[in-house]
Design a protein around this motif. Structure first.
Motif, short mmCIF file in Angstrom:
data_model
loop_
_atom_site.label_atom_id
_atom_site.label_comp_id
_atom_site.label_asym_id
_atom_site.label_seq_id
_atom_site.Cartn_x
_atom_site.Cartn_y
_atom_site.Cartn_z
N LEU A 109 46.95 49.32 47.16
CA LEU A 109 46.36 48.24 46.36
C LEU A 109 47.44 47.55 45.52
CD1 LEU A 109 43.67 46.89 45.83
CD2 LEU A 109 43.23 48.54 44.00
N ALA A 110 48.41 48.33 45.04
CA ALA A 110 49.51 47.75 44.27
C ALA A 110 50.32 46.77 45.13
CB ALA A 110 50.41 48.84 43.73
N ASP A 111 50.48 47.09 46.41
CA ASP A 111 51.17 46.16 47.32
C ASP A 111 50.38 44.87 47.47
OD1 ASP A 111 53.20 48.05 47.88
OD2 ASP A 111 51.97 48.94 49.49
N CYS A 112 49.07 45.02 47.52
CA CYS A 112 48.21 43.87 47.82
C CYS A 112 48.17 42.85 46.69
CB CYS A 112 46.79 44.35 48.14
SG CYS A 112 46.67 45.30 49.68
N VAL A 113 48.19 43.32 45.44
CA VAL A 113 48.07 42.38 44.32
C VAL A 113 49.33 41.53 44.15
CG1 VAL A 113 46.38 43.79 43.09
CG2 VAL A 113 48.83 44.08 42.61
N ALA A 114 50.37 41.81 44.90
CA ALA A 114 51.57 40.97 44.86
C ALA A 114 51.36 39.68 45.66
CB ALA A 114 52.77 41.75 45.41
N TYR A 115 50.27 39.62 46.41
CA TYR A 115 49.98 38.44 47.22
C TYR A 115 48.74 37.73 46.67
CZ TYR A 115 53.18 40.39 50.72
OH TYR A 115 54.28 40.88 51.37
N PRO A 116 48.61 36.44 46.88
CA PRO A 116 47.39 35.73 46.45
C PRO A 116 46.21 36.09 47.35
CG PRO A 116 48.86 34.22 47.60
CD PRO A 116 49.62 35.52 47.45
N TRP A 117 44.99 36.05 46.78
CA TRP A 117 43.78 36.44 47.51
C TRP A 117 42.79 35.29 47.58
CZ3 TRP A 117 41.73 41.91 45.73
CH2 TRP A 117 42.77 42.86 45.83
N ARG A 167 33.62 39.79 39.04
CA ARG A 167 33.69 40.53 37.78
C ARG A 167 34.06 42.00 38.03
NH1 ARG A 167 28.86 37.69 36.81
NH2 ARG A 167 27.65 39.60 37.12
N GLU A 168 33.46 42.60 39.04
CA GLU A 168 33.77 43.99 39.36
C GLU A 168 35.22 44.15 39.80
OE1 GLU A 168 31.15 45.75 42.16
OE2 GLU A 168 29.34 45.39 40.98
N LEU A 169 35.70 43.19 40.58
CA LEU A 169 37.09 43.24 41.03
C LEU A 169 38.04 43.21 39.85
CD1 LEU A 169 39.22 43.10 43.30
CD2 LEU A 169 39.02 40.60 43.17
N GLU A 170 37.83 42.30 38.93
CA GLU A 170 38.69 42.20 37.76
C GLU A 170 38.66 43.48 36.94
OE1 GLU A 170 37.39 38.73 35.70
OE2 GLU A 170 37.90 37.36 37.33
N GLY A 200 45.20 49.62 36.16
CA GLY A 200 46.47 49.20 35.60
C GLY A 200 47.16 48.12 36.41
N LEU A 201 46.38 47.37 37.20
CA LEU A 201 46.95 46.33 38.05
C LEU A 201 46.52 44.95 37.57
CD1 LEU A 201 46.28 47.98 41.53
CD2 LEU A 201 48.45 47.90 40.29
N ALA A 202 47.38 44.00 37.70
CA ALA A 202 47.06 42.63 37.30
C ALA A 202 46.23 41.97 38.39
CB ALA A 202 48.34 41.84 37.05
N LEU A 203 45.35 41.06 37.98
CA LEU A 203 44.58 40.29 38.94
C LEU A 203 45.51 39.34 39.68
CD1 LEU A 203 41.63 39.57 39.90
CD2 LEU A 203 41.75 37.66 38.29
N PRO A 204 45.49 39.34 41.01
CA PRO A 204 46.37 38.42 41.74
C PRO A 204 45.90 36.98 41.57
CG PRO A 204 44.84 39.49 43.25
CD PRO A 204 44.64 40.16 41.91
N ALA A 205 46.75 36.06 41.95
CA ALA A 205 46.33 34.67 42.02
C ALA A 205 45.20 34.56 43.04
CB ALA A 205 47.50 33.79 42.41
N THR A 206 44.13 33.87 42.69
CA THR A 206 42.96 33.85 43.57
C THR A 206 42.49 32.43 43.83
OG1 THR A 206 41.37 34.04 41.74
CG2 THR A 206 42.16 36.09 42.72
N ILE A 207 41.82 32.28 44.97
CA ILE A 207 41.07 31.07 45.31
C ILE A 207 39.66 31.54 45.63
CG2 ILE A 207 40.76 29.18 46.94
CD1 ILE A 207 43.74 29.18 47.41
N GLY A 208 38.67 31.05 44.90
CA GLY A 208 37.29 31.41 45.19
C GLY A 208 36.75 30.54 46.32
#
Length: 310
Positions: free
Chosen positions: A191-199, A210-213, A220-228
């Motif tokens: 999951l740490a690898d994944c948050v380095a990429y936009p979702w 909301r659950e994802l955030e 302890g991971l930051a929310l990645p850049a996202t497009i809804g």
């Protein structure tokens, strides 16, 4: 018998709903191919007929009064029933045996909808089948108005079981996917690898978002850049850049991976699953067409090797 029995016309309902949907007389007049002055006179006649104001003018446009809200609620149902009747009668006039209007949450509009529609048409070529896609709330409004017979979406716990019947089809977790040529597709991604990429994710403010955030914050991971986005066409095209990851219903992701369209990443998002279900209103009689479509849907899910049911 009401004081306006026989005086309320279909055109009256169309005028009231056009004003409510557009929020002002000018846009409603354009929608109805009329003029603002003619629509204003027509609205005054309708309000006189009903004995009260339907709208109040505000800084943001025309806002419904309680009488206006009631008029719109009943108007949508009446016009929906009328349009459904027109479709059924037109189908029978063409020698068919009726019609079925199915709505589908956009992320289910590839698999399983296409396979189900194909199977249904093969077995019932004499039924006029209409498919519409969209988000859950809009589809629910269309179901309430009578514009849909049934729709396929996630069953929400907030739906009133006394009003809606939701037949669960399958419950599966949300999956995180990427393009088959994405760098994470070749290894055991975390999951740490994944948050380095936009979702590409659910829409902002949704339960899933909301659950994802919350889950990422607890890890302890930051929310990645996202497009809804809730569009399969958009998602397919967008992940071709080999950068973006894409959240999808697990069953849809599995079907797309089998066709070589995506790679399902081996990470747990910890999101609460909600069943995909066929949903209709209890106050409207079910038809054999609806049951036949639900049966075809069950077969498609089972044939994919997925357990049918909650």
């Amino acid at each position: 018998m009401t004081p306006f029995h026989g005086k309320l016309k279909i055109r009256h309902l169309e005028i009231v709903l056009a004003i409510a949907d557009s929020g002002n007389l000018s846009k409603a007049a354009q929608q109805l191919h009329s003029t603002q002055s003619m629509l204003s006179r027509a609205l005054a006649e309708i309000e006189e007929l009903l004995g009260g104001r339907l709208y109040e003018r505000t800084g943001k446009g025309m806002a419904c009064t309680p009488l206006g809200e009631a008029m719109c609620r009943h108007g949508r149902v009446l016009l929906g029933d009328l349009r459904k009747a027109e479709m059924d009668l037109a189908a029978i006039g063409r020698g068919e045996q009726g019609s079925l209007v199915v709505g589908c949450f956009s992320l289910f509009s590839g698999w399983p909808l296409t396979d189900t529609a194909r199977r249904f048409r093969e077995r019932h070529p004499d039924i006029a089948l209409t498919i519409t896609t969209g988000n859950h709330d809009d589809l629910l409004a269309d179901l309430d108005s009578g514009a849909l017979d049934v729709f396929l979406s996630r069953a929400r716990p907030t739906m009133n079981p006394d009003i809606y019947r939701a037949d669960p089809i399958i419950t599966d977790p949300v999956a995180l996917t990427c393009a088959p040529h994405h760098p994470l597709a070749t290894g055991h991604a975390t999951l740490a690898d994944c948050v380095a990429y936009p979702w590409i994710t659910a829409l902002p403010g949704s339960r899933i978002q909301r659950e994802l955030e919350s889950n990422l914050s607890q890890a302890g991971l930051a929310l990645p850049a996202t497009i809804g986005a809730l569009s399969l066409e958009f998602g397919r095209d967008f992940i071709r850049d080999a950068r973006h990851l894409w959240m999808l219903p697990g069953c849809v992701a599995a079907a797309m991976q089998a066709r070589g369209e995506v790679h399902v990443l081996p990470v747990e998002l910890g999101l609460l699953p909600a069943p995909m279900a066929a949903i209709w209103r209890r106050d409207r009689p079910g038809s054999r067409h609806m049951r036949a479509f639900a049966d075809a849907l069950a077969e498609v899910v089972e044939q994919a090797g997925l357990p049918y049911g909650p």
